[in-house]
Design a protein around this motif. Structure first.
Motif, PDB file in Angstrom:
ATOM      1  N   ARG A   1      72.979  44.779  86.156  1.00 20.54           N
ATOM      2  CA  ARG A   1      72.727  44.205  87.472  1.00 20.54           C
ATOM      3  C   ARG A   1      71.279  44.400  87.914  1.00 20.54           C
ATOM      4  NH1 ARG A   1      74.101  47.176  92.441  1.00 20.54           N
ATOM      5  NH2 ARG A   1      75.218  48.524  91.004  1.00 20.54           N
ATOM      6  N   ILE A   2      70.695  45.547  87.594  1.00 20.11           N
ATOM      7  CA  ILE A   2      69.304  45.828  87.956  1.00 20.11           C
ATOM      8  C   ILE A   2      68.574  46.325  86.707  1.00 20.11           C
ATOM      9  CG2 ILE A   2      67.751  47.070  89.495  1.00 20.11           C
ATOM     10  CD1 ILE A   2      69.995  47.412  91.453  1.00 20.11           C
ATOM     11  N   HIS A   3      67.440  45.712  86.419  1.00 16.50           N
ATOM     12  CA  HIS A   3      66.632  46.079  85.251  1.00 16.50           C
ATOM     13  C   HIS A   3      66.138  47.517  85.390  1.00 16.50           C
ATOM     14  CE1 HIS A   3      63.323  45.955  82.339  1.00 16.50           C
ATOM     15  NE2 HIS A   3      63.833  44.823  81.873  1.00 16.50           N
ATOM     16  N   PRO A   4      66.088  48.266  84.294  1.00 19.37           N
ATOM     17  CA  PRO A   4      65.662  49.669  84.393  1.00 19.37           C
ATOM     18  C   PRO A   4      64.249  49.840  84.945  1.00 19.37           C
ATOM     19  CG  PRO A   4      65.883  48.983  82.094  1.00 19.37           C
ATOM     20  CD  PRO A   4      66.540  47.939  82.926  1.00 19.37           C
ATOM     21  N   ALA A   5      63.367  48.843  84.783  1.00 20.87           N
ATOM     22  CA  ALA A   5      62.024  48.963  85.361  1.00 20.87           C
ATOM     23  C   ALA A   5      62.077  48.973  86.882  1.00 20.87           C
ATOM     24  CB  ALA A   5      61.139  47.816  84.869  1.00 20.87           C
ATOM     25  N   VAL A   6      63.035  48.246  87.461  1.00 22.98           N
ATOM     26  CA  VAL A   6      63.199  48.236  88.915  1.00 22.98           C
ATOM     27  C   VAL A   6      63.833  49.543  89.380  1.00 22.98           C
ATOM     28  CG1 VAL A   6      64.242  47.017  90.864  1.00 22.98           C
ATOM     29  CG2 VAL A   6      63.354  45.729  88.911  1.00 22.98           C
ATOM     30  N   ILE A   7      64.828  50.025  88.638  1.00 23.41           N
ATOM     31  CA  ILE A   7      65.436  51.320  88.969  1.00 23.41           C
ATOM     32  C   ILE A   7      64.380  52.422  88.909  1.00 23.41           C
ATOM     33  CG2 ILE A   7      67.085  53.069  88.194  1.00 23.41           C
ATOM     34  CD1 ILE A   7      68.430  50.744  89.549  1.00 23.41           C
ATOM     35  N   ALA A   8      63.478  52.352  87.933  1.00 22.78           N
ATOM     36  CA  ALA A   8      62.425  53.368  87.815  1.00 22.78           C
ATOM     37  C   ALA A   8      61.562  53.400  89.074  1.00 22.78           C
ATOM     38  CB  ALA A   8      61.565  53.081  86.580  1.00 22.78           C
TER      39      ALA A   8
ATOM     40  N   ALA B   1      62.472  52.232  92.135  1.00 22.56           N
ATOM     41  CA  ALA B   1      63.305  52.652  93.266  1.00 22.56           C
ATOM     42  C   ALA B   1      63.501  54.160  93.267  1.00 22.56           C
ATOM     43  CB  ALA B   1      64.655  51.940  93.196  1.00 22.56           C
ATOM     44  N   ALA B   2      63.770  54.730  92.114  1.00 24.20           N
ATOM     45  CA  ALA B   2      64.005  56.177  92.038  1.00 24.20           C
ATOM     46  C   ALA B   2      62.723  56.965  92.293  1.00 24.20           C
ATOM     47  CB  ALA B   2      64.592  56.534  90.678  1.00 24.20           C
ATOM     48  N   ALA B   3      61.588  56.467  91.812  1.00 22.44           N
ATOM     49  CA  ALA B   3      60.318  57.157  92.063  1.00 22.44           C
ATOM     50  C   ALA B   3      60.008  57.181  93.554  1.00 22.44           C
ATOM     51  CB  ALA B   3      59.196  56.478  91.286  1.00 22.44           C
TER      52      ALA B   3
ATOM     53  N   PHE C   1      65.420  64.773  94.776  1.00 26.68           N
ATOM     54  CA  PHE C   1      66.172  63.592  94.364  1.00 26.68           C
ATOM     55  C   PHE C   1      66.468  63.673  92.883  1.00 26.68           C
ATOM     56  CE2 PHE C   1      66.372  59.312  92.571  1.00 26.68           C
ATOM     57  CZ  PHE C   1      67.413  58.780  93.323  1.00 26.68           C
ATOM     58  N   VAL C   2      67.708  63.351  92.520  1.00 25.91           N
ATOM     59  CA  VAL C   2      68.140  63.283  91.130  1.00 25.91           C
ATOM     60  C   VAL C   2      68.664  61.878  90.871  1.00 25.91           C
ATOM     61  CG1 VAL C   2      69.792  64.124  89.407  1.00 25.91           C
ATOM     62  CG2 VAL C   2      68.720  65.736  90.996  1.00 25.91           C
ATOM     63  N   LEU C   3      68.198  61.256  89.806  1.00 25.21           N
ATOM     64  CA  LEU C   3      68.721  59.955  89.395  1.00 25.21           C
ATOM     65  C   LEU C   3      69.923  60.189  88.492  1.00 25.21           C
ATOM     66  CD1 LEU C   3      68.547  56.867  89.298  1.00 25.21           C
ATOM     67  CD2 LEU C   3      66.999  57.117  87.325  1.00 25.21           C
TER      68      LEU C   3
ATOM     69  N   ALA D   1      53.445  46.981  82.763  1.00 22.51           N
ATOM     70  CA  ALA D   1      53.984  47.433  84.052  1.00 22.51           C
ATOM     71  C   ALA D   1      53.586  48.885  84.293  1.00 22.51           C
ATOM     72  CB  ALA D   1      55.500  47.305  84.071  1.00 22.51           C
ATOM     73  N   ARG D   2      53.258  49.179  85.540  1.00 22.86           N
ATOM     74  CA  ARG D   2      52.907  50.542  85.906  1.00 22.86           C
ATOM     75  C   ARG D   2      53.468  50.843  87.296  1.00 22.86           C
ATOM     76  NH1 ARG D   2      46.837  53.088  87.091  1.00 22.86           N
ATOM     77  NH2 ARG D   2      47.575  55.209  87.551  1.00 22.86           N
ATOM     78  N   ILE D   3      54.013  52.036  87.471  1.00 25.85           N
ATOM     79  CA  ILE D   3      54.503  52.486  88.774  1.00 25.85           C
ATOM     80  C   ILE D   3      53.428  53.361  89.402  1.00 25.85           C
ATOM     81  CG2 ILE D   3      56.233  53.909  89.942  1.00 25.85           C
ATOM     82  CD1 ILE D   3      58.257  52.946  87.898  1.00 25.85           C
ATOM     83  N   TYR D   4      52.959  52.943  90.563  1.00 27.20           N
ATOM     84  CA  TYR D   4      51.869  53.650  91.221  1.00 27.20           C
ATOM     85  C   TYR D   4      52.365  54.724  92.190  1.00 27.20           C
ATOM     86  CZ  TYR D   4      48.212  50.642  89.353  1.00 27.20           C
ATOM     87  OH  TYR D   4      47.336  50.013  88.510  1.00 27.20           O
ATOM     88  N   THR D   5      53.474  54.484  92.869  1.00 24.77           N
ATOM     89  CA  THR D   5      53.997  55.465  93.822  1.00 24.77           C
ATOM     90  C   THR D   5      55.011  56.337  93.097  1.00 24.77           C
ATOM     91  OG1 THR D   5      53.660  53.967  95.674  1.00 24.77           O
ATOM     92  CG2 THR D   5      55.216  55.782  96.004  1.00 24.77           C
TER      93      THR D   5
END
Length: 315
Positions: free
Chosen positions: A76-83, A85-87, A97-99, A154-158
């Motif tokens: 339902r949600i791609h792991p890159a988006v979950i990454a 959201a969890a960050a 927070f624990v994923l 792709a890179r997660i900044y926050t």
């Protein structure tokens, strides 16, 4: 041993979940679980808010650690988006927070019309998804071309200073062994010492979380009635919970469940000894953290019971 409270997204509105989080903290609970669903199990539960919005709001109303119990990062949600959201959730909660992740249920994951894979494929997808999430949390640009997922530049900044732990749920031998191999901790709902042992044999002494449901009421019979009205799906056996696609199908399967069966898996009523006995089952099985959910409208009664009689006796 840590005692937490389980926020049931399937049954309560966002405002009610926030109210419960405040109440749980006041009562002395030490942490929160929160479920991630697109649909409730049955229509009688009646809710299913987007969990990531609720998690953000929780950071503004209490200071308790939060674990998703559990998110499925595969269909339902791609792991890159979950990454991402969890960050962000870990930043909002100052690292508390624990994923929690798992291989999911068709109930929530089928909504785009994707085929629902067999168990071995779902576990393979989960393992790759966790790999993608951890790579993105490292902070560099990620290019991943795997069997199930593609991530391009792709890179997660926050991100938090330390990546959140990833706890993995599992019930069968293969899923538990996967949890032991890739998880920073283990999530279950069964007080089964063999499951805990298999997890730890697969990867060492890491935290184990588990949860159970209660139905606070003036009597055991009234609690069982509430549990049967709201959560008859709890009595649906085997792999049906993973493969049935809609609340309507769970309602049909639950016709085989009898009201008296609720007393076997729920703590019904307001007897503190019954709650302590259930907690003791999980503690003896080897769980480090135990979460209780209240089914029905009387959550304040459960908070009062735990504050007055249950938590002091545990400590």
């Amino acid at each position: 041993m840590k005692i937490g409270y389980f926020l049931s997204s399937e049954e309560f509105t966002p405002a009610e979940l926030l109210e419960q989080a405040r109440g749980a903290e006041r009562a002395g609970f030490e942490a929160l679980w929160i479920s991630d669903h697109y649909h409730p199990w049955v229509d009688a539960q009646g809710q299913s808010p987007f969990v990531w919005s609720t998690i953000g709001a929780l950071s503004q109303v209490c200071r308790l650690p939060v674990t998703t119990a559990v998110t499925c990062p595969t269909v339902r949600i791609h792991p890159a988006v979950i990454a991402q959201a969890a960050a962000t959730s870990a930043v909002l909660h100052s690292g508390r927070f624990v994923l929690g992740v798992g291989s999911g249920e068709a109930l929530n994951e089928h909504i785009f019309g994707d085929p629902w894979p067999q168990t071995d494929v779902r576990l393979e997808m989960l393992e790759e998804a966790v790999e993608v999430i951890r790579a993105l949390w490292a902070g560099d640009f990620v290019n991943h071309h795997g069997r199930h997922y593609t991530v391009e530049h792709a890179r997660i900044y926050t991100r938090p200073d330390t990546p959140p732990p990833i706890y993995v749920s599992g019930f069968g031998p293969k899923s538990i062994e996967l949890a032991g191999r890739i998880g920073d901790g283990y999530i279950s709902t069964m007080p089964d010492a063999d499951m805990v042992r298999r997890f730890r044999d697969s990867g060492g002494a890491r935290p184990c979380q588990a949860g159970f449901k209660a139905a606070y009421a003036d009597s055991e019979d009234e609690g069982a009635r509430i549990a049967y009205e709201r959560w008859p799906n709890a009595g649906v056996p085997g792999e049906l919970s993973q493969v049935l696609p809609s609340p309507r199908h769970f309602e049909q399967a639950a016709q085989l469940v009898k009201p008296e069966m609720m007393k076997e898996s729920f703590v019904c009523g307001r007897d503190a000894d019954a709650h302590l006995e259930m907690i003791d089952k999980y503690a003896k099985a080897g769980f480090d953290e135990i979460y209780v959910a209240n089914v029905g409208p009387h959550w304040q009664g459960l908070f009062d019971l735990y504050q007055r009689e249950v938590l002091p006796r545990l400590r």
